[in-house]
Every structure is written in structure tokens, then in C-alpha cells.
Write an enzyme that holds these catalytic residues in place. Sequence first.
Site, PDB file in Angstrom:
ATOM      1  N   GLY A 115       2.873   2.882  -7.741  1.00  0.00           N
ATOM      2  CA  GLY A 115       2.244   1.722  -8.372  1.00  0.00           C
ATOM      3  C   GLY A 115       3.190   0.845  -9.161  1.00  0.00           C
ATOM      4  O   GLY A 115       2.756   0.087 -10.034  1.00  0.00           O
ATOM      5  N   SER A 116       4.484   0.891  -8.849  1.00  0.00           N
ATOM      6  CA  SER A 116       5.396   0.040  -9.618  1.00  0.00           C
ATOM      7  C   SER A 116       5.147  -1.438  -9.331  1.00  0.00           C
ATOM      8  O   SER A 116       5.344  -2.291 -10.211  1.00  0.00           O
ATOM      9  CB  SER A 116       6.858   0.415  -9.354  1.00  0.00           C
ATOM     10  OG  SER A 116       7.258   0.064  -8.057  1.00  0.00           O
TER      11      SER A 116
ATOM     12  N   MET B  75      -0.834   2.886   1.634  1.00  0.00           N
ATOM     13  CA  MET B  75      -0.206   3.493   2.804  1.00  0.00           C
ATOM     14  C   MET B  75      -1.227   3.875   3.882  1.00  0.00           C
ATOM     15  O   MET B  75      -1.076   4.893   4.563  1.00  0.00           O
ATOM     16  CB  MET B  75       0.616   4.728   2.382  1.00  0.00           C
ATOM     17  CG  MET B  75       1.642   4.438   1.288  1.00  0.00           C
ATOM     18  SD  MET B  75       2.698   3.003   1.625  1.00  0.00           S
ATOM     19  CE  MET B  75       3.869   3.768   2.710  1.00  0.00           C
ATOM     20  N   ARG B  76      -2.267   3.069   4.010  1.00  0.00           N
ATOM     21  CA  ARG B  76      -3.258   3.293   5.058  1.00  0.00           C
ATOM     22  C   ARG B  76      -3.378   2.020   5.895  1.00  0.00           C
ATOM     23  O   ARG B  76      -3.264   0.908   5.354  1.00  0.00           O
ATOM     24  CB  ARG B  76      -4.661   3.576   4.457  1.00  0.00           C
ATOM     25  CG  ARG B  76      -4.710   4.660   3.423  1.00  0.00           C
ATOM     26  CD  ARG B  76      -4.529   6.038   3.976  1.00  0.00           C
ATOM     27  NE  ARG B  76      -5.427   6.347   5.085  1.00  0.00           N
ATOM     28  CZ  ARG B  76      -5.251   7.387   5.900  1.00  0.00           C
ATOM     29  NH1 ARG B  76      -4.225   8.192   5.738  1.00  0.00           N
ATOM     30  NH2 ARG B  76      -6.097   7.614   6.885  1.00  0.00           N
ATOM     31  N   ILE B  77      -3.641   2.199   7.184  1.00  0.00           N
ATOM     32  CA  ILE B  77      -3.906   1.038   8.032  1.00  0.00           C
ATOM     33  C   ILE B  77      -5.304   0.527   7.707  1.00  0.00           C
ATOM     34  O   ILE B  77      -6.244   1.321   7.590  1.00  0.00           O
ATOM     35  CB  ILE B  77      -3.791   1.422   9.522  1.00  0.00           C
ATOM     36  CG1 ILE B  77      -2.322   1.707   9.850  1.00  0.00           C
ATOM     37  CG2 ILE B  77      -4.358   0.331  10.425  1.00  0.00           C
ATOM     38  CD1 ILE B  77      -2.091   2.232  11.259  1.00  0.00           C
TER      39      ILE B  77
ATOM     40  N   ASN C 241       0.022  -8.245   1.517  1.00  0.00           N
ATOM     41  CA  ASN C 241       0.695  -6.942   1.558  1.00  0.00           C
ATOM     42  C   ASN C 241       2.165  -7.151   1.244  1.00  0.00           C
ATOM     43  O   ASN C 241       2.715  -8.220   1.515  1.00  0.00           O
ATOM     44  CB  ASN C 241       0.550  -6.332   2.960  1.00  0.00           C
ATOM     45  CG  ASN C 241       1.206  -4.974   3.071  1.00  0.00           C
ATOM     46  OD1 ASN C 241       1.017  -4.102   2.208  1.00  0.00           O
ATOM     47  ND2 ASN C 241       1.992  -4.774   4.111  1.00  0.00           N
TER      48      ASN C 241
ATOM     49  N   ASP D 252       1.654  -5.392   9.656  1.00  0.00           N
ATOM     50  CA  ASP D 252       2.876  -6.076   9.203  1.00  0.00           C
ATOM     51  C   ASP D 252       3.179  -7.348   9.997  1.00  0.00           C
ATOM     52  O   ASP D 252       4.350  -7.667  10.263  1.00  0.00           O
ATOM     53  CB  ASP D 252       4.092  -5.120   9.257  1.00  0.00           C
ATOM     54  CG  ASP D 252       3.898  -3.900   8.361  1.00  0.00           C
ATOM     55  OD1 ASP D 252       3.222  -4.035   7.329  1.00  0.00           O
ATOM     56  OD2 ASP D 252       4.408  -2.827   8.700  1.00  0.00           O
TER      57      ASP D 252
ATOM     58  N   HIS E 195       5.936  -5.485   2.088  1.00  0.00           N
ATOM     59  CA  HIS E 195       6.582  -4.579   3.044  1.00  0.00           C
ATOM     60  C   HIS E 195       8.077  -4.555   2.753  1.00  0.00           C
ATOM     61  O   HIS E 195       8.681  -5.607   2.550  1.00  0.00           O
ATOM     62  CB  HIS E 195       6.317  -5.069   4.472  1.00  0.00           C
ATOM     63  CG  HIS E 195       6.852  -4.153   5.520  1.00  0.00           C
ATOM     64  ND1 HIS E 195       6.229  -2.970   5.854  1.00  0.00           N
ATOM     65  CD2 HIS E 195       7.970  -4.214   6.282  1.00  0.00           C
ATOM     66  CE1 HIS E 195       6.936  -2.350   6.792  1.00  0.00           C
ATOM     67  NE2 HIS E 195       7.996  -3.087   7.060  1.00  0.00           N
TER      68      HIS E 195
HETATM   69  C1  GRF Z   1       6.938  -0.557  -1.727  1.00  0.00           C
HETATM   70  O1  GRF Z   1       8.276  -0.401  -1.354  1.00  0.00           O
HETATM   71  C2  GRF Z   1       6.201  -1.401  -0.723  1.00  0.00           C
HETATM   72  O2  GRF Z   1       7.017  -2.333  -0.064  1.00  0.00           O
HETATM   73  C3  GRF Z   1       5.703  -0.387   0.260  1.00  0.00           C
HETATM   74  O3  GRF Z   1       5.365   0.723  -0.518  1.00  0.00           O
HETATM   75  C4  GRF Z   1       6.168   0.748  -1.694  1.00  0.00           C
HETATM   76  C5  GRF Z   1       5.236   0.899  -2.864  1.00  0.00           C
HETATM   77  O4  GRF Z   1       5.929   1.123  -4.062  1.00  0.00           O
HETATM   78  N1  GRF Z   1       4.596  -0.932   1.028  1.00  0.00           N
HETATM   79  P1  GRF Z   1       5.143   1.190  -5.452  1.00  0.00           P
HETATM   80  O5  GRF Z   1       4.015   2.197  -5.291  1.00  0.00           O
HETATM   81  O6  GRF Z   1       4.621  -0.178  -5.770  1.00  0.00           O
HETATM   82  O7  GRF Z   1       6.146   1.659  -6.449  1.00  0.00           O
END
Ligand code: GRF
Length: 218
Positions: free
Chosen positions: A39-40, A117-119, A134, A172, A136
Site C-alpha cells: 500500500g505504499s 494483484m487480481r484481474i 491502474n 495492462d 504498472h
Molecule cells: C507497484 O509496484 C505497482 O506498480 C504494482 O504493484 C506494486 C504495488 O506496490 N501494480 P504498493 O503496494 O503500492 O507498495
Amino acid sequence: MTFNPTANGSSSLVSPDISAMPPQSGAPLKLGVMASGSGSNFEAIAQAIADRTLNAQINVLLYNNPGAKAAARADRWGIPAVLLNHREFASREALDEAIVETLQQHEVEWVIMAGWMRIVTPVLINAFPRRMLNIHPSLLPSFKGNRAVEQALTAGVKITGCTVHLVVPEVDSGGIIMQAAVPVLPDDTLETLHDRIHIQEHRIFPQAIAVAASQGSD
Ligand code: GRF
């Protein structure tokens, strides 16, 4: 000229130019953020709102993994966090129906996939047409899908980066809103490269939300 990997604040590696941001007037954008892990990026968006560089509010955080650090971050910001554990749903569509319901309950206008991390399926995408973003960790259209950072390392590219794009059913592949370039250094590991990409993600994601909103959803 050397390429400075720690360059921060320079807009030369980001397009469109974030020093020429669109005006953000009117009511704050009502965001719903979806995150699976650390969640950064969620935190970077919350911080940009607190710093008033993004005129928005986060109405809800959705997360799918119990114990995700993103939920603890939301707690610290006083933002409601809702767990929708994909393991408890019979199909992707059933999960997405629950997501739509939760986002609507929280009056969300823009859906922000920040490490989800889900489609996602048309059930969700069609509920927020052109209002889903999104992030990526590559310069799309290179290195789509999982393990984008690893793919870049394996390919031996010297520059990679991150992309904020609209969400469409094909993974994507939606319209690109903003990208930042990141150098790949000779001794990079997956972790060091991903850390460097993360710095740029945190920089562009809040700005990209403002840019996307200024372009509207028509
Ligand atoms: C990020 O690198 C983003 O591009 C990818 O998942 C990662 C999530 O990082 N889809 P965080 O959970 O926001 O730290």
C-alpha cells in the site's frame, strides 16, 4: 551527461510534464483505492491529498489479503478499510460485484488500483467507465502482466519505469495517462530496481489522477 537515478523533482523523466499540472478546482474527487499488499502507493496518494497537491478524498480502501499492510496504513489515516477476500468468492465476477457494491456504498467516483494483484472483469470496469486507473511497474506496452520488473531485468533493458493507465478488460492495455522513466543499473536486483520504480510511482500516481480527472470520463 550522466543519468541521475536519484533525480527527484525534475520533470524531465516524466511525461506529461508534472510541473504544468491542470488546475484542480471544484469539489474534491471521491476516490476508492484498491490494494493487495504494502500500500505504499495508497500512502503516496493520501499524502498528496494531505499536502493539497491533489484535490481529492479517499472514501474507502478495499483490500483482498487479510493482514495487508495497506489496511494498517488506512487505519493510521482514518480511512475506512474493507476486506474483500477473493478466496471467499466463487468467481472473479462475484468478487467484482461485491467490490462495485462497496464502492457505490462509499460514493466513490474514481477507482484507483494501487497494487491490486487480481484481474478485474467487465462487472467492475463497466460500473466505472473511464474512471478506473491502474499503476504498472514498466513502461507499457513493454512487460505487461505479472513480474514486470523481473521481465525488464531479464530482457536487459537499460531504461524501464512505471505507467498509470486507464483500466480496460485486456490486462495492462488501457489508455496511458502518465509515465516515468527509471534507469536499470548494472548491479540491480529485483528489489533495488523495484524500489527505484516505486519512488517514481509515488511521484506520478497522484498527479496522474488529477490529469485523468481533467480529461473527464466521456
Ligand atoms: C507497484 O509496484 C505497482 O506498480 C504494482 O504493484 C506494486 C504495488 O506496490 N501494480 P504498493 O503496494 O503500492 O507498495
